[in-house]
Design a protein around this motif. Structure first.
Motif, PDB file in Angstrom:
ATOM      1  N   ILE A 112       0.923  -1.268  -0.291  1.00 25.15           N
ATOM      2  CA  ILE A 112       0.015   0.275  -0.224  1.00 25.15           C
ATOM      3  C   ILE A 112       0.810   1.139  -0.063  1.00 25.15           C
ATOM      4  O   ILE A 112       0.565   2.071  -0.643  1.00 25.15           O
ATOM      5  CB  ILE A 112      -0.923  -0.059   1.360  1.00 25.15           C
ATOM      6  N   TRP A 113       1.942   1.324   0.991  1.00 22.40           N
ATOM      7  CA  TRP A 113       2.790   2.615   0.971  1.00 22.40           C
ATOM      8  C   TRP A 113       3.397   2.562  -0.380  1.00 22.40           C
ATOM      9  O   TRP A 113       3.384   3.787  -1.110  1.00 22.40           O
ATOM     10  CB  TRP A 113       3.807   2.529   2.005  1.00 22.40           C
ATOM     11  N   ASN A 114       4.007   1.823  -0.974  1.00 20.96           N
ATOM     12  CA  ASN A 114       4.677   1.787  -2.145  1.00 20.96           C
ATOM     13  C   ASN A 114       3.640   2.059  -3.425  1.00 20.96           C
ATOM     14  O   ASN A 114       4.102   3.017  -4.251  1.00 20.96           O
ATOM     15  CB  ASN A 114       5.640   0.347  -2.691  1.00 20.96           C
ATOM     16  N   TYR A 115       2.492   1.798  -3.227  1.00 20.06           N
ATOM     17  CA  TYR A 115       1.453   2.174  -4.392  1.00 20.06           C
ATOM     18  C   TYR A 115       1.149   3.379  -4.225  1.00 20.06           C
ATOM     19  O   TYR A 115       1.244   3.955  -5.314  1.00 20.06           O
ATOM     20  CB  TYR A 115       0.105   1.115  -3.790  1.00 20.06           C
ATOM     21  N   LEU A 116       1.078   3.912  -3.018  1.00 19.96           N
ATOM     22  CA  LEU A 116       0.792   5.544  -3.080  1.00 19.96           C
ATOM     23  C   LEU A 116       2.255   6.308  -3.509  1.00 19.96           C
ATOM     24  O   LEU A 116       1.964   7.210  -4.256  1.00 19.96           O
ATOM     25  CB  LEU A 116       0.635   5.919  -1.458  1.00 19.96           C
ATOM     26  N   ASP A 138       4.727   9.231  -8.234  1.00 16.26           N
ATOM     27  CA  ASP A 138       5.722   9.468  -9.028  1.00 16.26           C
ATOM     28  C   ASP A 138       5.131   9.543 -10.628  1.00 16.26           C
ATOM     29  O   ASP A 138       5.715  10.148 -11.378  1.00 16.26           O
ATOM     30  CB  ASP A 138       6.428   8.292  -9.060  1.00 16.26           C
ATOM     31  N   ALA A 139       4.167   8.744 -10.709  1.00 20.18           N
ATOM     32  CA  ALA A 139       3.482   8.917 -11.861  1.00 20.18           C
ATOM     33  C   ALA A 139       2.884  10.300 -12.210  1.00 20.18           C
ATOM     34  O   ALA A 139       2.944  10.873 -13.296  1.00 20.18           O
ATOM     35  CB  ALA A 139       2.409   7.754 -12.145  1.00 20.18           C
ATOM     36  N   ILE A 140       2.113  10.879 -11.246  1.00 16.76           N
ATOM     37  CA  ILE A 140       1.463  12.330 -11.139  1.00 16.76           C
ATOM     38  C   ILE A 140       2.616  13.261 -11.506  1.00 16.76           C
ATOM     39  O   ILE A 140       2.455  14.258 -12.354  1.00 16.76           O
ATOM     40  CB  ILE A 140       0.628  12.730  -9.873  1.00 16.76           C
ATOM     41  N   GLY A 174       3.413  -1.165 -23.759  1.00 15.69           N
ATOM     42  CA  GLY A 174       2.331  -1.170 -23.007  1.00 15.69           C
ATOM     43  C   GLY A 174       2.425  -0.677 -21.363  1.00 15.69           C
ATOM     44  O   GLY A 174       3.621  -0.963 -21.024  1.00 15.69           O
ATOM     45  N   THR A 175       1.720  -0.209 -21.052  1.00 14.94           N
ATOM     46  CA  THR A 175       1.664   0.458 -19.471  1.00 14.94           C
ATOM     47  C   THR A 175       0.491   0.282 -18.872  1.00 14.94           C
ATOM     48  O   THR A 175      -0.741   0.567 -19.302  1.00 14.94           O
ATOM     49  CB  THR A 175       2.108   1.984 -19.653  1.00 14.94           C
ATOM     50  N   PRO A 176       0.570   0.124 -17.449  1.00 15.35           N
ATOM     51  CA  PRO A 176      -0.715   0.203 -16.670  1.00 15.35           C
ATOM     52  C   PRO A 176      -0.853   1.687 -16.539  1.00 15.35           C
ATOM     53  O   PRO A 176       0.059   2.715 -16.639  1.00 15.35           O
ATOM     54  CB  PRO A 176      -0.277  -0.251 -15.291  1.00 15.35           C
ATOM     55  N   ILE A 177      -2.231   2.059 -16.348  1.00 15.09           N
ATOM     56  CA  ILE A 177      -2.292   3.647 -16.030  1.00 15.09           C
ATOM     57  C   ILE A 177      -2.382   3.740 -14.642  1.00 15.09           C
ATOM     58  O   ILE A 177      -3.337   3.117 -13.833  1.00 15.09           O
ATOM     59  CB  ILE A 177      -3.536   4.001 -16.764  1.00 15.09           C
ATOM     60  N   TRP A 178      -1.587   4.632 -14.149  1.00 13.77           N
ATOM     61  CA  TRP A 178      -1.638   5.112 -12.476  1.00 13.77           C
ATOM     62  C   TRP A 178      -1.825   6.418 -12.693  1.00 13.77           C
ATOM     63  O   TRP A 178      -1.063   7.284 -13.301  1.00 13.77           O
ATOM     64  CB  TRP A 178      -0.154   4.954 -12.049  1.00 13.77           C
ATOM     65  N   ALA A 179      -2.921   6.852 -11.982  1.00 13.89           N
ATOM     66  CA  ALA A 179      -3.295   8.355 -11.943  1.00 13.89           C
ATOM     67  C   ALA A 179      -3.474   9.129 -13.116  1.00 13.89           C
ATOM     68  O   ALA A 179      -3.005  10.212 -13.391  1.00 13.89           O
ATOM     69  CB  ALA A 179      -2.569   8.944 -10.839  1.00 13.89           C
ATOM     70  N   ALA A 180      -4.083   8.523 -14.293  1.00 13.11           N
ATOM     71  CA  ALA A 180      -4.096   8.845 -15.578  1.00 13.11           C
ATOM     72  C   ALA A 180      -2.917   9.027 -16.439  1.00 13.11           C
ATOM     73  O   ALA A 180      -2.544   9.450 -17.275  1.00 13.11           O
ATOM     74  CB  ALA A 180      -4.858  10.195 -15.616  1.00 13.11           C
TER      75      ALA A 180
END
Length: 194
Positions: A71-75, A80-82, A105-111
């Motif tokens: 969870i912490w690393n997810y935040l 980092d993405a934003i 290909g990439t997952p979308i993190w915070a758009a």
């Protein structure tokens, strides 16, 4: 289960043979395609793997040296993405300059694209001939992410599509349809000659 899914999707896609138009006296050769992706949960890896197998392409899984689990690393990853931060990635095994088409290909993190994909594009964009992009997400469309990927790569994508996590996890008919469309588009691109 994953291997069974791979065979069922490849069978659903049909026999795909992609060849460049060549003079009759020359041997026809297949274009070289590289599928590059970052995957934290396995969803983007599944789509990238299916594309690579169906297109007889090489594949490159980007390894982010920063821990993105928990969870912490997810935040931190979302931040980092934003902030459009890059990250340290392992040196890729494949030289993108050797390929006619790079599918990223990439997952979308915070758009946004992931830091690993941002790093890869920024570092290797001068070696790209043609690019195609795909995204995976829980429900966000690629409308903001792929234009940014085009902008930083300096190339207009010849193909783009997005896959939702639910489609991929459930091997839905919608995922099969999108993969078929992607394959058909790649075939048309190469029939028109790269």
């Amino acid at each position: 289960m994953w291997l069974l899914t791979l065979f069922s999707v490849v069978n659903a896609l049909g026999d795909i043979t992609i060849q460049e138009n060549a003079p009759a006296d020359q041997e026809k050769s297949s274009p070289k395609i590289l599928v590059v992706y970052y995957s934290n949960s396995g969803i983007t890896e599944k789509v990238g793997g299916l594309l690579a197998v169906a297109l007889e392409a090489d594949q490159e899984k980007l390894i982010d040296k920063k821990d993105r689990k928990g969870i912490w690393n997810y935040l931190v990853a979302a931040k980092d993405a934003i902030m459009k931060n890059e990250t340290e990635i392992d040196t890729p095994a494949h030289d993108p300059s050797k390929y006619d088409l790079i599918i990223i290909g990439t997952p979308i993190w915070a758009a946004k694209m992931t830091p690993a994909v941002r790093t890869y594009i920024n570092k290797y964009k001068s070696k790209f001939k043609k690019v195609a992009f795909f995204t995976t997400s829980g429900g966000t469309t690629f409308d903001k992410t792929i234009p940014e990927m085009e902008e930083i790569s300096g190339k207009k994508a010849v193909l783009k599509n997005g896959f939702f996590e639910k489609e991929v996890k459930n091997d839905s008919p919608e995922m099969i349809k999108k993969l078929n469309e992607y394959m058909d588009s790649v075939k048309k691109i190469f029939l028109d000659k790269i």
